[in-house]
Design a protein around this motif. Structure first.
Motif, PDB file in Angstrom:
ATOM      1  N   VAL A  25     -19.123   4.467  26.140  1.00 15.30           N
ATOM      2  CA  VAL A  25     -19.087   3.162  26.806  1.00 15.30           C
ATOM      3  C   VAL A  25     -17.673   2.795  27.213  1.00 15.30           C
ATOM      4  O   VAL A  25     -17.408   2.453  28.378  1.00 15.30           O
ATOM      5  N   LYS A  26     -16.746   2.875  26.288  1.00 17.94           N
ATOM      6  CA  LYS A  26     -15.357   2.513  26.571  1.00 17.94           C
ATOM      7  C   LYS A  26     -14.753   3.455  27.598  1.00 17.94           C
ATOM      8  O   LYS A  26     -14.044   3.028  28.521  1.00 17.94           O
ATOM      9  N   GLY A  27     -15.034   4.749  27.462  1.00 16.74           N
ATOM     10  CA  GLY A  27     -14.479   5.735  28.383  1.00 16.74           C
ATOM     11  C   GLY A  27     -14.981   5.548  29.807  1.00 16.74           C
ATOM     12  O   GLY A  27     -14.219   5.676  30.769  1.00 16.74           O
ATOM     13  N   VAL A  28     -16.286   5.244  29.947  1.00 12.97           N
ATOM     14  CA  VAL A  28     -16.858   5.027  31.286  1.00 12.97           C
ATOM     15  C   VAL A  28     -16.223   3.821  31.956  1.00 12.97           C
ATOM     16  O   VAL A  28     -15.846   3.865  33.138  1.00 12.97           O
ATOM     17  N   LEU A  29     -16.072   2.731  31.220  1.00  8.20           N
ATOM     18  CA  LEU A  29     -15.491   1.509  31.785  1.00  8.20           C
ATOM     19  C   LEU A  29     -14.030   1.717  32.176  1.00  8.20           C
ATOM     20  O   LEU A  29     -13.582   1.241  33.231  1.00  8.20           O
ATOM     21  N   HIS A  30     -13.290   2.418  31.334  1.00 11.38           N
ATOM     22  CA  HIS A  30     -11.877   2.676  31.641  1.00 11.38           C
ATOM     23  C   HIS A  30     -11.741   3.552  32.883  1.00 11.38           C
ATOM     24  O   HIS A  30     -10.878   3.294  33.739  1.00 11.38           O
ATOM     25  N   GLN A 187     -30.002   7.740  25.817  1.00  9.41           N
ATOM     26  CA  GLN A 187     -28.771   6.954  25.714  1.00  9.41           C
ATOM     27  C   GLN A 187     -28.972   5.540  26.280  1.00  9.41           C
ATOM     28  O   GLN A 187     -28.030   4.928  26.785  1.00  9.41           O
ATOM     29  N   TRP A 188     -30.191   5.018  26.153  1.00  9.59           N
ATOM     30  CA  TRP A 188     -30.497   3.737  26.789  1.00  9.59           C
ATOM     31  C   TRP A 188     -29.601   2.613  26.285  1.00  9.59           C
ATOM     32  O   TRP A 188     -29.110   1.804  27.073  1.00  9.59           O
ATOM     33  N   PHE A 189     -29.358   2.545  24.991  1.00 13.55           N
ATOM     34  CA  PHE A 189     -28.565   1.452  24.440  1.00 13.55           C
ATOM     35  C   PHE A 189     -27.110   1.529  24.895  1.00 13.55           C
ATOM     36  O   PHE A 189     -26.466   0.489  25.099  1.00 13.55           O
ATOM     37  N   HIS A 190     -26.583   2.727  25.085  1.00 12.99           N
ATOM     38  CA  HIS A 190     -25.228   2.864  25.622  1.00 12.99           C
ATOM     39  C   HIS A 190     -25.181   2.410  27.081  1.00 12.99           C
ATOM     40  O   HIS A 190     -24.226   1.740  27.503  1.00 12.99           O
ATOM     41  N   LEU A 191     -26.213   2.781  27.838  1.00 15.95           N
ATOM     42  CA  LEU A 191     -26.295   2.323  29.231  1.00 15.95           C
ATOM     43  C   LEU A 191     -26.409   0.802  29.287  1.00 15.95           C
ATOM     44  O   LEU A 191     -25.747   0.141  30.101  1.00 15.95           O
ATOM     45  N   ILE A 242     -20.154   7.399  37.725  1.00 22.43           N
ATOM     46  CA  ILE A 242     -19.756   8.143  36.526  1.00 22.43           C
ATOM     47  C   ILE A 242     -20.982   8.465  35.671  1.00 22.43           C
ATOM     48  O   ILE A 242     -21.127   9.586  35.167  1.00 22.43           O
ATOM     49  N   LEU A 243     -21.864   7.492  35.503  1.00 27.12           N
ATOM     50  CA  LEU A 243     -23.076   7.721  34.724  1.00 27.12           C
ATOM     51  C   LEU A 243     -23.942   8.803  35.362  1.00 27.12           C
ATOM     52  O   LEU A 243     -24.477   9.680  34.661  1.00 27.12           O
ATOM     53  N   TYR A 244     -24.066   8.766  36.677  1.00 25.39           N
ATOM     54  CA  TYR A 244     -24.845   9.793  37.384  1.00 25.39           C
ATOM     55  C   TYR A 244     -24.227  11.170  37.170  1.00 25.39           C
ATOM     56  O   TYR A 244     -24.936  12.148  36.925  1.00 25.39           O
TER      57      TYR A 244
END
Length: 268
Positions: A25-30, A187-191, A242-244
């Protein structure tokens, strides 16, 4: 003769179906914030053009049903909602084939490719499939919302990446929806956590506009909101890109010249 090879970037459908991917989560946002600071003009321009198209469709529907005030009354529940339903369907059918180009901009950024606003016109040949997929997924979410909201929230997160599957993987709408439902459950809760952070950021962006709407500095609130959204909107699509990449991955056609410099281009 130019040498070319196919490079797989990020995850893959095969691994995703087994749950063999992770979402930081943190890495994707950064990473999304870094990409947004680096390039946001193409996404903002693409969204602006898509908005103009949506406004044009709205005006055309309004002229057909007797004016914008009629649509407004129906949205308030004062009249039968046929025109409002027609408007929602037409906006989805017309706008989403362009909007999917904006989603692809985020994916391109995530794999290191540059983008241009003309990308919103690049996938119109798949426009009918995109429109059908958008209608199906939005209908599923709407039905889920009527069932005490939680199913709608689950589906909104689980189906958030279906449109790029239709254009980048060339899937049918039903296959894209089915695949997205299968792989996002791992990974639904992370999404959900990532989208929740973005939703909170959206509220903070709009809050000054709401608070200052009836004051003498209302214009200042509007300027702040627009400025903040000019960062948050591109960040949202970069996050989805990034998620894709991490979940489904992407194939790139890589060419190598004589000086050993590589040039990567998209190859669906």
């Amino acid at each position: 003769m130019e040498e070319r090879s196919i490079l797989q970037v990020g995850g893959s459908i095969e691994k995703a179906l087994k749950g063999e991917y992770s979402i930081d989560v943190k890495g994707v946002l950064h990473e999304a914030w870094r990409l947004t600071n680096k390039s946001r003009s193409s996404i903002n321009l693409g969204l602006f053009i898509s908005l103009l198209i949506g406004v044009l469709v709205t005006l055309l529907v309004a002229s057909y049903v007797g004016g914008v005030d009629v649509l407004f009354q129906e949205q308030q529940g004062q009249q039968e909602p046929q025109a409002g339903a027609l408007l929602n369907i037409l906006v989805t059918i017309v706008v989403y084939p362009f909007l999917v180009g904006v989603e692809m901009m985020g994916i391109f950024h995530a794999v290191g490719l540059q983008t241009h606003v003309k990308l919103i016109f690049a996938f119109l040949k798949r426009g009918s499939w995109v429109a059908i997929c958008a209608l199906l997924s939005s209908t599923m979410v709407a039905l889920g919302v009527t069932m005490f909201y939680l199913p709608g929230i689950y589906l909104a997160v689980a189906l958030s990446l279906v449109l790029p599957l239709v254009v980048e993987k060339k899937m049918s709408p039903l296959k894209a929806i089915s695949l997205s439902l299968q792989v996002t459950r791992f990974q639904w809760f992370h999404l959900f956590a990532i989208y929740l952070v973005l939703f909170i950021a959206l509220i903070l962006c709009v809050l000054p506009l709401v608070l200052l709407a009836t004051t003498s500095v209302a214009l200042l609130g509007g300027v702040f909101t627009l400025f903040a959204l000019s960062y948050l909107a591109p960040m949202f699509y970069n996050v989805k890109g990034i998620l894709y990449r991490e979940i489904f991955g992407m194939h790139l056609s890589v060419s190598k010249d004589a000086s050993d410099h590589f040039d990567s281009t998209f190859s669906a």
